[in-house]
Design a protein around this motif. Structure first.
Motif, short mmCIF file in Angstrom:
data_model
loop_
_atom_site.label_atom_id
_atom_site.label_comp_id
_atom_site.label_asym_id
_atom_site.label_seq_id
_atom_site.Cartn_x
_atom_site.Cartn_y
_atom_site.Cartn_z
N THR A 52 0.88 -1.08 0.03
CA THR A 52 0.16 0.03 0.04
C THR A 52 0.98 1.30 0.00
N ASP A 108 -5.78 -1.30 -5.03
CA ASP A 108 -4.79 -1.90 -4.10
C ASP A 108 -5.76 -3.28 -3.81
N ASP A 109 -4.78 -4.20 -3.44
CA ASP A 109 -5.47 -5.55 -2.96
C ASP A 109 -6.34 -6.06 -3.87
MG MG Z 1 -2.12 -2.94 1.92
#
Ligand code: MG
Ligand code: ADP
Length: 340
Positions: A52, A108-109
């Motif tokens: 992140t 993200d992710d």
């Molecule tokens: Mg993260």
């Protein structure tokens, strides 16, 4: 609103062997968004290793160099939620259009998209549009594309078009620099041997590394104690105990079968009796949750089942624990037993 966090920069993303590829590729992308072969740039790695942070740093740096570009950071979870809301409100086209005019899209992710075929579909179209127009896409994930489950093949193949860079666990030197940098930024002084002690003992997760130092500083200031090795030992021990212990599949089977007062042979047997099937499914679920073993390996260790059976078990446990109160209690009880 770019949703970028300016505290996550390249300057304070310390470089080491563990992250050099990802960090350098990130910098290259930030210098020429959409203009390198790293498109998409996919950064993957375990929890707390800086995905992140790096994702934001790329966005922040691009915004700095190219203020006119639109940069958007969003978690895959939020993206999914937005999409569901858009569909509900009959705004699917607006949603797509919104994302198609972005210059740099950072998600993200992305492992969160697994099993969510509607969102994968819409993301596929957005991705193609951005890519064809030379726009930059940056993705993070907790696993490599080859290990991602329940993501459509056509999307996985797009993920592999650019560069996949792994963030690994940082070596000792890097851990020390990360700690020193953090202390410096917070204006806190700490003896060298204490920093070494913490860095030596917390190895697998930068978030925990920082957490231990924060906890150490807090302990010392609230209790008006000097920061000594002894205090560091106490703090580190707590961290290591709570988070680092990896449970084995054998141990999980033992805890689950004890809980239901059956023996492990029964748990592994071919019977279709409901309470035994459920116990077996719980063991598989916890093995997936608490170990790094693959589905196939979990299956072979829990009664010689195949990976599809394990996958089905995990889904069943997820479903039952949201619909069946008694079952949820099983999950909670066993979780507790496994985490003490
Ligand atoms: Mg993260
Ligand atoms: P992930 O998204 O991979 O779970 P994060 O990006 O949230 O991990 O990182 C966890 C914490 O560790 C953050 O506070 C981040 O700033 C810090 N961190 C991770 N890697 C580094 C690094 N190389 N240098 C400095 N801080 C780092």
């Amino acid at each position: 609103e770019s949703q970028l966090n300016p505290n996550y920069s390249f300057d304070n993303f310390l470089e080491g062997d563990s992250n050099r590829l990802g960090r350098s590729a990130g910098l290259a992308v930030a210098n020429k968004p959409g203009g390198t072969s790293f498109n998409p740039l996919l950064v993957f790695g375990g929890v707390g290793l800086g995905k992140t942070h790096l994702a934001h740093a790329i966005g922040v740096d691009i915004k700095d160099k190219y203020p006119e570009k639109t940069v958007l950071y969003i978690s895959a979870e939020k993206f999914t939620q937005q999409y569901i809301d858009a569909v509900k409100k009959n705004n699917r086209n607006d949603f797509i259009h919104f994302y198609q005019i972005i210059d740099v899209l950072i998600i993200d992710d992305v492992q969160f998209l697994s099993g969510k075929s509607g969102t994968q579909d819409v993301f596929f179209h957005i991705f193609n549009h951005l890519h064809q127009n030379g726009k930059q896409v940056v993705l993070t994930s907790d696993k490599a594309p080859v290990d991602m489950q329940d993501i459509e093949q056509r999307l996985l193949s797009r993920f592999k078009w650019g560069l996949s860079a792994e963030l690994q666990t940082p070596d000792f030197e890097t851990r020390v620099s990360i700690l020193k940098n953090k202390l410096y930024r917070d204006g806190v002084e700490m003896p060298e041997d204490i920093i070494d002690y913490v860095a030596k003992n917390i190895k697998s997760n930068v978030r925990e590394l920082e957490g231990a130092i924060i906890s150490l500083i807090a302990q010392s200031s609230f209790n008006k104690k000097e920061i000594t090795i002894d205090l560091a030992r106490v703090v580190v021990e707590k961290f290591v105990k709570n988070t680092k212990r990896e449970v084995s599949i054998d141990y999980i089977q033992k805890v689950v079968s004890d809980y239901f007062q059956m023996d492990i042979d029964t748990l592994q047997s071919k019977t279709r009796k409901r309470h035994i099937v459920q116990a077996r499914q719980l063991a598989m679920f916890f093995a997936k949750k608490f170990t790094k073993a693959s589905l196939a390996s979990i299956g072979s260790q829990i009664g010689k089942r195949d990976h599809a059976t394990v996958l089905h078990a995990c889904k069943t446990v997820d479903n039952l624990s949201s619909t069946d109160k008694q079952f949820r209690k099983y999950v909670e009880d066993i979780s507790k037993k496994l985490s003490v």
